[in-house]
Design an enzyme around this catalytic site. Sequence first.
Site, PDB file in Angstrom:
ATOM      1  N   CYS A   1      34.662  47.185  48.349  1.00  0.00           N
ATOM      2  CA  CYS A   1      35.790  47.051  47.474  1.00  0.00           C
ATOM      3  C   CYS A   1      36.216  48.403  46.884  1.00  0.00           C
ATOM      4  O   CYS A   1      37.339  48.561  46.487  1.00  0.00           O
ATOM      5  CB  CYS A   1      35.440  46.074  46.367  1.00  0.00           C
ATOM      6  SG  CYS A   1      36.833  45.461  45.462  1.00  0.00           S
TER       7      CYS A   1
ATOM      8  N   ARG B   1      36.784  46.018  39.924  1.00  0.00           N
ATOM      9  CA  ARG B   1      37.303  45.428  41.161  1.00  0.00           C
ATOM     10  C   ARG B   1      36.404  44.302  41.662  1.00  0.00           C
ATOM     11  O   ARG B   1      36.793  43.549  42.558  1.00  0.00           O
ATOM     12  CB  ARG B   1      37.419  46.519  42.230  1.00  0.00           C
ATOM     13  CG  ARG B   1      38.403  47.606  41.867  1.00  0.00           C
ATOM     14  CD  ARG B   1      38.199  48.860  42.700  1.00  0.00           C
ATOM     15  NE  ARG B   1      38.596  48.695  44.077  1.00  0.00           N
ATOM     16  CZ  ARG B   1      39.745  49.117  44.593  1.00  0.00           C
ATOM     17  NH1 ARG B   1      40.635  49.714  43.815  1.00  0.00           N
ATOM     18  NH2 ARG B   1      40.023  48.957  45.867  1.00  0.00           N
TER      19      ARG B   1
ATOM     20  N   TRP C   1      32.033  44.330  48.146  1.00  0.00           N
ATOM     21  CA  TRP C   1      32.266  42.898  47.996  1.00  0.00           C
ATOM     22  C   TRP C   1      32.166  42.334  49.398  1.00  0.00           C
ATOM     23  O   TRP C   1      32.999  42.635  50.261  1.00  0.00           O
ATOM     24  CB  TRP C   1      33.636  42.653  47.385  1.00  0.00           C
ATOM     25  CG  TRP C   1      33.939  41.230  47.038  1.00  0.00           C
ATOM     26  CD1 TRP C   1      33.577  40.567  45.902  1.00  0.00           C
ATOM     27  CD2 TRP C   1      34.685  40.292  47.817  1.00  0.00           C
ATOM     28  NE1 TRP C   1      34.056  39.281  45.921  1.00  0.00           N
ATOM     29  CE2 TRP C   1      34.746  39.077  47.088  1.00  0.00           C
ATOM     30  CE3 TRP C   1      35.312  40.356  49.054  1.00  0.00           C
ATOM     31  CZ2 TRP C   1      35.396  37.951  47.567  1.00  0.00           C
ATOM     32  CZ3 TRP C   1      35.962  39.231  49.539  1.00  0.00           C
ATOM     33  CH2 TRP C   1      36.001  38.050  48.794  1.00  0.00           C
TER      34      TRP C   1
ATOM     35  N   ASN D   1      36.089  51.178  52.900  1.00  0.00           N
ATOM     36  CA  ASN D   1      36.791  50.097  52.206  1.00  0.00           C
ATOM     37  C   ASN D   1      37.798  49.500  53.171  1.00  0.00           C
ATOM     38  O   ASN D   1      38.562  50.223  53.810  1.00  0.00           O
ATOM     39  CB  ASN D   1      37.508  50.641  50.966  1.00  0.00           C
ATOM     40  CG  ASN D   1      38.144  49.534  50.153  1.00  0.00           C
ATOM     41  OD1 ASN D   1      37.693  48.395  50.169  1.00  0.00           O
ATOM     42  ND2 ASN D   1      39.204  49.869  49.433  1.00  0.00           N
ATOM     43  N   GLY D   2      37.806  48.180  53.298  1.00  0.00           N
ATOM     44  CA  GLY D   2      38.728  47.528  54.211  1.00  0.00           C
ATOM     45  C   GLY D   2      37.987  46.664  55.217  1.00  0.00           C
ATOM     46  O   GLY D   2      36.851  46.252  54.980  1.00  0.00           O
TER      47      GLY D   2
ATOM     48  N   GLU E   1      48.173  28.663  35.866  1.00  0.00           N
ATOM     49  CA  GLU E   1      47.387  29.842  35.499  1.00  0.00           C
ATOM     50  C   GLU E   1      46.182  29.458  34.650  1.00  0.00           C
ATOM     51  O   GLU E   1      45.095  30.015  34.798  1.00  0.00           O
ATOM     52  CB  GLU E   1      48.272  30.843  34.752  1.00  0.00           C
ATOM     53  CG  GLU E   1      47.572  32.117  34.305  1.00  0.00           C
ATOM     54  CD  GLU E   1      46.998  32.938  35.454  1.00  0.00           C
ATOM     55  OE1 GLU E   1      46.170  33.828  35.169  1.00  0.00           O
ATOM     56  OE2 GLU E   1      47.352  32.692  36.623  1.00  0.00           O
TER      57      GLU E   1
ATOM     58  N   LYS F   1      42.335  30.283  35.707  1.00  0.00           N
ATOM     59  CA  LYS F   1      41.417  31.055  34.863  1.00  0.00           C
ATOM     60  C   LYS F   1      40.138  30.280  34.609  1.00  0.00           C
ATOM     61  O   LYS F   1      39.041  30.836  34.635  1.00  0.00           O
ATOM     62  CB  LYS F   1      42.087  31.393  33.523  1.00  0.00           C
ATOM     63  CG  LYS F   1      43.022  32.539  33.564  1.00  0.00           C
ATOM     64  CD  LYS F   1      42.304  33.850  33.861  1.00  0.00           C
ATOM     65  CE  LYS F   1      43.238  34.824  34.546  1.00  0.00           C
ATOM     66  NZ  LYS F   1      43.600  34.486  35.909  1.00  0.00           N
TER      67      LYS F   1
ATOM     68  N   GLU G   1      37.988  30.374  37.727  1.00  0.00           N
ATOM     69  CA  GLU G   1      37.445  31.707  37.974  1.00  0.00           C
ATOM     70  C   GLU G   1      36.240  32.010  37.088  1.00  0.00           C
ATOM     71  O   GLU G   1      35.273  32.633  37.534  1.00  0.00           O
ATOM     72  CB  GLU G   1      38.522  32.765  37.722  1.00  0.00           C
ATOM     73  CG  GLU G   1      39.622  32.803  38.769  1.00  0.00           C
ATOM     74  CD  GLU G   1      40.697  33.823  38.422  1.00  0.00           C
ATOM     75  OE1 GLU G   1      41.238  34.431  39.352  1.00  0.00           O
ATOM     76  OE2 GLU G   1      40.998  33.996  37.221  1.00  0.00           O
TER      77      GLU G   1
ATOM     78  N   HIS H   1      51.052   9.443  41.024  1.00  0.00           N
ATOM     79  CA  HIS H   1      51.089   9.444  42.493  1.00  0.00           C
ATOM     80  C   HIS H   1      49.760   9.865  43.106  1.00  0.00           C
ATOM     81  O   HIS H   1      49.730  10.303  44.256  1.00  0.00           O
ATOM     82  CB  HIS H   1      52.223  10.344  42.987  1.00  0.00           C
ATOM     83  CG  HIS H   1      53.576   9.888  42.551  1.00  0.00           C
ATOM     84  ND1 HIS H   1      54.141   8.711  42.980  1.00  0.00           N
ATOM     85  CD2 HIS H   1      54.469  10.442  41.680  1.00  0.00           C
ATOM     86  CE1 HIS H   1      55.325   8.563  42.418  1.00  0.00           C
ATOM     87  NE2 HIS H   1      55.550   9.592  41.616  1.00  0.00           N
TER      88      HIS H   1
ATOM     89  N   LYS I   1      38.728  42.227  42.290  1.00  0.00           N
ATOM     90  CA  LYS I   1      40.003  42.522  41.634  1.00  0.00           C
ATOM     91  C   LYS I   1      41.062  42.947  42.635  1.00  0.00           C
ATOM     92  O   LYS I   1      42.191  42.474  42.599  1.00  0.00           O
ATOM     93  CB  LYS I   1      39.784  43.642  40.609  1.00  0.00           C
ATOM     94  CG  LYS I   1      40.995  43.938  39.750  1.00  0.00           C
ATOM     95  CD  LYS I   1      41.154  42.905  38.683  1.00  0.00           C
ATOM     96  CE  LYS I   1      42.128  43.326  37.619  1.00  0.00           C
ATOM     97  NZ  LYS I   1      42.308  42.268  36.618  1.00  0.00           N
TER      98      LYS I   1
END
Length: 595
Positions: free
Chosen positions: A2, A27, A77, A103-104, A479, A483, A486, A502, A590
């Site tokens: 990350c 991150r 990560w 990274n990637g 949102e 949260k 998370e 429904h 992040k």
Amino acid sequence: MCGIIACKTHSPSAAYLLTGLRRLEYRGYDSVGIAVRTAGGDVVRMRTIHRIDALERAVDDWDGAAFGGVGIGHTRWATHGQATEVNAHPHVDCTGRISVVHNGVIENAEALRRDLASSGHRFATGVDSEVICHLVEQRLALTEDLLAAVKGAVVALEGPWAIAVLEESTGRLVVAASRSPLVVAHTNVGEFAASDITALADWVDEFQVLEDGDVVELTGVNGWHDPDKTVVTPALARFIWRAGDSGRMGHADFMSKEIEEQSECVARVLDEVGDRISTGALWSDLGLQCFDRVRVVGCGTSLNAGHVIGNVVRLLGGLPVTSTVASEAGGSVFEPGTLMLAISQSGETADVLNAIVDDAAGGSPLLALVNNPHSTLARRADAVMTCSAGPEIGVAATKTFTCQIVAGVAVMISALVAAGRLSRTAADTLVDDLRRLPDRLAGAGSVAECIVPALADELVDASGFVFIARGVGLPYAAEGALKLKELSYRWAEHYPAGELKHGPLALITRGTPVVVVDDGSPKLATNVSEVRARGGLIVSVGPLGSSIPVVDGPAAPWGPIESVIPLQILARSLAIALGHDVDKPRNLAKSVTVE
């Protein structure tokens, strides 16, 4: 993922690497490591699946040769392979001559691994990044020059990547990037490279951003070296780091600090753009044409902010708006006159970057809404609107959400004025309402801090939550649910309140917490009654008379933005009651630079 950092400094590099890695903690990561060249010419690797504190202790306990001024570091990560010390970066080649942080994602890693293994290379891990070490090793068999070897090696790589390569025998340090962020900086203490400028904030106020395909060496002399002159040295960019950005400033955690900062951050956004909204200048200065429809592209919290912005365009301008999850943007059909609004906090979100390529975007003009004006998304967009939230250390977004909304709403109101779809008088009234938001957010925080922690204690044993709202309140319910998921690791789902009957009512039993974001919709009371009739526990966030009374007056076109403060505090309080780290929730990052 990350984050990476590399340096060639005039004093021992380990201290710089550790400081930079701490700046990258926000991150998200599950392992961390460094490779440092010693005064004796060896390279020492230290890695851990624990926090950076553990790595710092290992550095302090080192009793071998003194550390030199060259090193690389990484926070990982996990994407390929579990979060183990063996899989942690830096990785090495067969001989230990080459150390690499990456990274990637290397998308063709398996094919490269097979080819390299058939040539006799031995792999210690299943991590995609390790193939880079062996590619460089292979090229060094053809040329003894590290810079040339790295240039040859990266040609084979597919996918987004940013790397730093350290050669043990010479102490040379080469960095490169393609479709993944990497900045370099020359300072009075040495040369640096990092995937995020915040990693270098303690020593840097000017930096340069590598373009796709750039391969350069950090020489410790001039900061940018390519003897073949194939790389154009990019222009310097400036970085402003406020004193309070890196510390908790008396708060128990960064999330608490960043929740409290929202009123100040929103005020800063409005100070920067407020005078240019109702004149249409904010939009005109971007240099984009007027539009007939908007397509919003984003992920997670940024997409929720996009829903709010889209509501404003729809309600005030009468224009069609489509919101697209960036990872599902492939195959989208674009109509003439479409503005593509791409939203990302970091500006490095891989799904968003893939969604804006020309063939996917259909040639539509692209406006980027980001917190980092030097990010990849910002550089690829036709115009950029920054949300000016400042560095956000907590992995779960808080102040970036509110700042994205305010910045996005501001530029859309301005665009509607410029297009003649909204009068300046109406826009002036809206701007006056926006200018009241800092005080309203501060007031909401004060009320929520008094009520929510005790409420969270009562809900700590709940296995799951339902969030409901109507109309302009719905993105805030989304949102709030995000949260809570998370941070507390409890399931939480949001629904339009009218959809309960429904299907979702099947989830409601006696005591099920149902969080209601009340924007004053007259039909909402009926939906709340449906929940109560089935024994659900109502927690309402809205006007006076609500469980958490924070919404003042009728809902604006951007909805009850004050409600987000108690929803954030509820998620944080519940997570703390459950013993979780609110700044670094499990499994999350992040800056999500993988698809």
